[in-house]
Design a protein around this motif. Sequence first.
Motif, short mmCIF file in Angstrom:
data_model
loop_
_atom_site.label_atom_id
_atom_site.label_comp_id
_atom_site.label_asym_id
_atom_site.label_seq_id
_atom_site.Cartn_x
_atom_site.Cartn_y
_atom_site.Cartn_z
N ALA A 1 -19.23 -23.82 -80.50
CA ALA A 1 -18.84 -22.47 -80.10
C ALA A 1 -19.00 -22.29 -78.60
O ALA A 1 -18.16 -21.66 -77.93
N HIS A 2 -20.08 -22.84 -78.06
CA HIS A 2 -20.32 -22.77 -76.61
C HIS A 2 -19.22 -23.50 -75.85
O HIS A 2 -18.75 -23.02 -74.80
N GLN B 1 -16.15 -23.90 -76.80
CA GLN B 1 -14.94 -23.09 -76.86
C GLN B 1 -14.99 -21.94 -75.85
O GLN B 1 -13.98 -21.57 -75.26
N GLU B 2 -16.18 -21.39 -75.66
CA GLU B 2 -16.33 -20.30 -74.69
C GLU B 2 -16.12 -20.78 -73.26
O GLU B 2 -15.66 -20.03 -72.39
N GLU B 3 -16.45 -22.04 -72.99
CA GLU B 3 -16.30 -22.60 -71.66
C GLU B 3 -14.87 -23.08 -71.38
O GLU B 3 -14.45 -23.16 -70.23
N GLN C 1 -10.89 -23.61 -70.91
CA GLN C 1 -9.84 -22.80 -70.28
C GLN C 1 -8.47 -23.07 -70.87
O GLN C 1 -7.50 -22.40 -70.52
N LYS D 1 -12.75 -18.27 -82.83
CA LYS D 1 -13.20 -18.13 -81.43
C LYS D 1 -12.15 -18.70 -80.48
O LYS D 1 -11.91 -18.15 -79.40
N THR E 1 -9.43 -16.19 -80.13
CA THR E 1 -9.91 -15.06 -79.35
C THR E 1 -9.83 -15.36 -77.86
O THR E 1 -9.41 -14.52 -77.06
N ARG E 2 -10.23 -16.58 -77.48
CA ARG E 2 -10.13 -16.99 -76.08
C ARG E 2 -8.68 -16.98 -75.61
O ARG E 2 -8.37 -16.54 -74.50
N GLU F 1 -7.64 -13.12 -75.41
CA GLU F 1 -8.30 -12.29 -74.43
C GLU F 1 -8.24 -12.85 -73.01
O GLU F 1 -8.23 -12.09 -72.03
N ARG F 2 -8.20 -14.16 -72.88
CA ARG F 2 -8.17 -14.78 -71.54
C ARG F 2 -6.80 -15.39 -71.21
O ARG F 2 -6.64 -15.97 -70.16
#
Length: 370
Positions: free
Chosen positions: A263-264, A266-268, A270, A287, A290-291, A294-295
Amino acid sequence: MKPEPPIEKKTVCDGLLALFEQNRRWLLFFGTGTSRALHKDFGMPALQKHLGEELAAEPEWARVATELKAGKTLEQALDGTGAGLAPATKAKFRKVTGDFVAKVDRRFRDQLLTRQQQWVGTRLLKTLIGRLPPRNPRLSVITSNYDMLIEYACSAHGFRWTTGFVGGLIRTWNWEAAQDSLLQSRIDRDGARGALLANRLPRVELFKVHGSINRFTMQGRQVECNLWTDGSPAGIERDLAVPGGQKFEQVAVGNMDTMSRAAHAQEEAQAFMAIGYGFNDPHLHQKLLTRVRERNCPLVVLTQDLDPAMIAELGKHGDHVWVLVAPRLDGGGNDESRTVVYMPGQASPVFLNDERLWDCDVFATKILGG
């Protein structure tokens, strides 16, 4: 009003290439299709047949068999299987699943390690590893597969990799220690005395979120041991999440460290690539989407077949979503020699004749020059 001219193949290829020309941190998601590309026995139909043969005497399997006869997939039929299931029965489901995948895996292990055969994602890994930034050269890879085809490919081609487990013959989870093992020391000759610097080595960080055929529960903790892949000693159970209802339960409990680190990652990230994945596990890809939404992160999906409803849904998540599949045939199956491209800003898909760009290996060669 004149109709718009058809989009040429060059326009498609240039658009895809532009995604990789920018300095982005990519995350790869490899699904079952990448294993089945090597042999069909890695797919769900073969596992379904084996489970039916081995678990026929289990009371819980009678309900599953009824659901399968009604036309449900194995995943759908196994939904709810975990409710009220005895621990011994759960362990048996895991053992039968792991033993079967390990048997298929073993048939191809040595051919992959000696490079007599090549796993379909190898060329893509090689290309993206070669583009990693020198300061922190890591490529995050998530897979829902139990087999070890990615590990074999990395080992055969000299790609450094880690799953977060460290140790000798029996390994335990320690992410920090795993990172320390991927440092390379050198002396900085520019200083007056010379300083010892530690450089990160290019590597694949592999997150096996549904477990693995070399992962087990021993004395209440999760371990990796390649020597037990074909079968573990008495009292040591396989630790993987079988399809269907038990999956999220086991992911959430037995594989928490891997899930948290995935999960971490995926948050990092791009940008994302999903290869051979059918988007049937929301607990894994939510997730990611979502990235993308939202990004506005790029997402490239490569797979032989994907539900049209899912293709339409993916297109709503951002301005840089590309889906490449093989066109469906009227009589069933897919035309593997052609590619349908669903690209941003186009209401209708683009058909590429005599192009297998949906194939990961071909994509890496023709788009990335791998």
